[in-house]
Enzyme design. Structure first.
Site, PDB file in Angstrom:
ATOM      1  N   GLU A 240      40.170  66.833  72.031  1.00  0.00           N
ATOM      2  CA  GLU A 240      40.231  68.244  72.398  1.00  0.00           C
ATOM      3  C   GLU A 240      41.567  68.694  72.994  1.00  0.00           C
ATOM      4  OE1 GLU A 240      36.823  68.937  74.879  1.00  0.00           O
ATOM      5  OE2 GLU A 240      35.470  68.863  73.199  1.00  0.00           O
TER       6      GLU A 240
ATOM      7  N   GLU B 131      31.487  65.187  69.030  1.00  0.00           N
ATOM      8  CA  GLU B 131      30.669  65.523  70.201  1.00  0.00           C
ATOM      9  C   GLU B 131      29.766  66.689  69.868  1.00  0.00           C
ATOM     10  OE1 GLU B 131      32.777  66.359  73.855  1.00  0.00           O
ATOM     11  OE2 GLU B 131      34.053  64.605  73.580  1.00  0.00           O
TER      12      GLU B 131
HETATM   13  C1  GAL Z   1      33.845  67.903  76.125  1.00  0.00           C
HETATM   14  C2  GAL Z   1      34.551  66.672  76.625  1.00  0.00           C
HETATM   15  C3  GAL Z   1      33.625  65.643  77.178  1.00  0.00           C
HETATM   16  C4  GAL Z   1      32.474  66.227  77.979  1.00  0.00           C
HETATM   17  C5  GAL Z   1      31.867  67.445  77.292  1.00  0.00           C
HETATM   18  C6  GAL Z   1      30.815  68.175  78.103  1.00  0.00           C
HETATM   19  O1  GAL Z   1      34.706  68.980  76.047  1.00  0.00           O
HETATM   20  O2  GAL Z   1      35.298  66.074  75.608  1.00  0.00           O
HETATM   21  O3  GAL Z   1      34.370  64.711  77.896  1.00  0.00           O
HETATM   22  O4  GAL Z   1      32.812  66.427  79.262  1.00  0.00           O
HETATM   23  O5  GAL Z   1      32.848  68.361  76.955  1.00  0.00           O
HETATM   24  O6  GAL Z   1      31.367  69.069  79.002  1.00  0.00           O
END
Ligand code: GAL
Length: 496
Positions: free
Chosen positions: A197, A392
């Site tokens: 990200e 994710e």
């Molecule tokens: C993403 C990040 C993760 C986690 C997730 C939930 O942006 O890569 O590390 O924190 O959000 O907030």
């Protein structure tokens, strides 16, 4: 009467696990064949899970230092212990295996592998030993790692030396770090992600200072950060392809954050606003690694700060990925700000005032299953139908951080279970109806972990951790049981 009661109780004991299991929703709306085309798994990151912050010569990351400043982390916690994955990895991997997980996304801590971080510095033997042991344990349990090199944990030494991503020196130092990682772990790891990200890194780590290192370089810093990061990515990819992937068995890409932007109305202006937001937030990186340059919209509106790529750099950037990595959680509506054709206004309600989806613990997150389908289909159309890895996807359930102990009620997470069912069904629709080439999907996150500024308050895990108990016990939540039965055990295993 006593006997009848006892018999009844015995029967209840026998059927209760079934009753519990039946209380979960049914499988996602996916064809068995689609499930087999996708490698499903769970994710985590080094700073959020490893702990052992000062063990084996590891040097601090910016988060270790930032967390010590009063008021920065909501519950005053730090990543010093986190989920203690450093000591509990065998137990965690055994738990994954029991859930049928066959793919695990994790990250390497730069400052554990290379405590001095700079080009030419020596890898820490303890760092190497730790990661090799983790990868071996995964392999022995039939789980394939997908490894991110940078998940927001800039070594503090590089921050002190030249302000991390603000300086072009990061390109050489990151490429060296990537070189060490590919060389040291290439026999165990085939799936790589350079950056997690970059939008967050450049907006929050180096733009507004919300995230560690907490520096505010404003707009000029934000675009400079993105520029240096993209070149670091492209150099690492070139190195990987030239030196480490001659057999073409490995895959490399970047994890790009986006929330889907839905036009607020059918009006041309709102459609333009939504597209502008996607261009500036997602195209910033996606266009660069695909076309070799920034989107026209960014060039037009950000010319005061946006650096320019040379022709050689453009060539290096073009198609500098094997898969396009996406992290997606939610959607919002976008409408145009009157008088500013290049701007947008983000809304969480539609024209009728109806909220876009149920809100999570995290203020920015709403349960909007169709967001993933629209985003995947958009990527297919704009970027020439790439292989896509959802690196994710997940949700924080309200109030989970306040639960006490590990009783059965602490493992109930209906919103998260519903979220995964909805999003996975929509991802399948994108594959089945729209021809999207989705080949990996990682649920975020495996266990509850250290959620950056929100400390241990906000939980994303499909496995609960009781952080109040020094043993940090783990317990599979309902969402974890649902994923295990309907997703992980039905998952395919792909290389693309
Ligand atoms: C993403 C990040 C993760 C986690 C997730 C939930 O942006 O890569 O590390 O924190 O959000 O907030």
């Amino acid at each position: 009467m006593g006997k009848v009661w006892a018999l009844g109780f015995a029967c209840w004991l026998l059927v209760s696990p079934l009753v519990l299991a039946q209380s979960l929703p049914g499988p996602p709306e996916c064809k068995a064949d689609t499930m087999k085309k996708i490698a499903f798994g769970v994710g985590s990151s080094a700073a959020q899970s490893e702990g052992a912050a000062a063990v084996g010569g590891r040097s601090p990351s910016v988060w270790d230092v930032f967390a010590k400043q009063p008021g920065k982390i909501q519950d005053g916690s730090s990543p010093a212990v986190a989920t203690d994955f450093f000591n509990k990895y065998k137990q965690d991997i055994a738990l994954m295996k029991s859930m049928g997980v066959k793919n695990f996304r994790m990250s390497i801590s730069w400052s554990r592998l290379l405590p001095q971080a700079v080009k030419g510095s020596s890898p820490s033997s303890d760092g190497v030993k730790f990661y090799r042991a983790v990868f071996k344990e995964l392999k022995d349990n039939g789980i394939e790692p997908a490894v991110t090199l940078y998940h927001w944990d800039m070594p503090q030494v590089l921050q002190d030396k030249y302000q991390g991503f603000i300086d072009r020196q990061i390109i050489e130092d990151f490429t060296y770090y990537a070189d060490v990682a590919f060389k040291t772990f290439g026999d165990q790891v085939k799936k790589w992600t350079t950056f997690n990200e970059p939008w967050v890194t450049c907006n929050l780590q180096y733009g507004n200072g919300d995230f560690a290192p907490g520096v505010q370089y404003g707009d000029s810093g934000k675009w400079k950060c993105g520029h240096n990061l993209l070149l670091a990515h492209a150099n690492a990819v070139r190195l990987f392809r030239q030196k480490y992937n001659s057999d073409k068995k490995g895959r490399i890409g970047m994890a790009l954050w986006s929330e889907w932007s839905e036009p607020w109305t059918d009006k041309f202006e709102d459609k333009r606003a939504a597209q502008n937001k996607i261009d500036i937030d997602f195209g910033w990186f996606a266009d660069a690694i695909h076309f070799g340059d920034y989107p026209a919209q960014a060039k037009k509106t950000q010319s005061a700060f946006l650096p320019v790529f040379t022709e050689e750099e453009k060539k290096l950037l073009r198609r500098s990925y094997d898969y396009m990595g996406l992290t997606i959680y939610t959607a919002k509506f976008a409408s145009e700000v009157p008088g500013n054709p290049n701007g947008w206004w983000v809304r969480t309600t539609d024209v009728n005032g109806k909220v876009v989806g149920q809100q999570a613990e995290s203020y920015w997150l709403y349960n909007v299953p169709w967001s993933i389908n629209r985003m995947l289909t958009y990527m297919k159309n704009r970027y020439d139908n790439p292989y896509i890895w959802v690196l994710e996807n997940g949700i924080s359930e309200k109030g989970e951080g306040n639960r006490v102990g590990m009783g059965p009620d602490t493992l109930r997470d209906p919103l998260r279970t519903d979220y995964f069912r909805g999003y996975i069904s929509e991802a399948c629709k994108a594959v089945e109806s729209n021809g999207v080439r989705l080949t990996h999907y990682f649920a975020w996150s495996f266990t509850d972990n250290w959620e950056w500024r929100e400390g241990f308050k906000t939980r994303f895990g499909v496995v609960r951790i009781d952080f109040a108990n020094p043993q940090l016990p783990r317990g599979i939540k309902d969402s974890g049981r649902w994923l295990s039965e309907h997703v992980f055990k039905k998952s395919g295993q792909t290389k693309q």
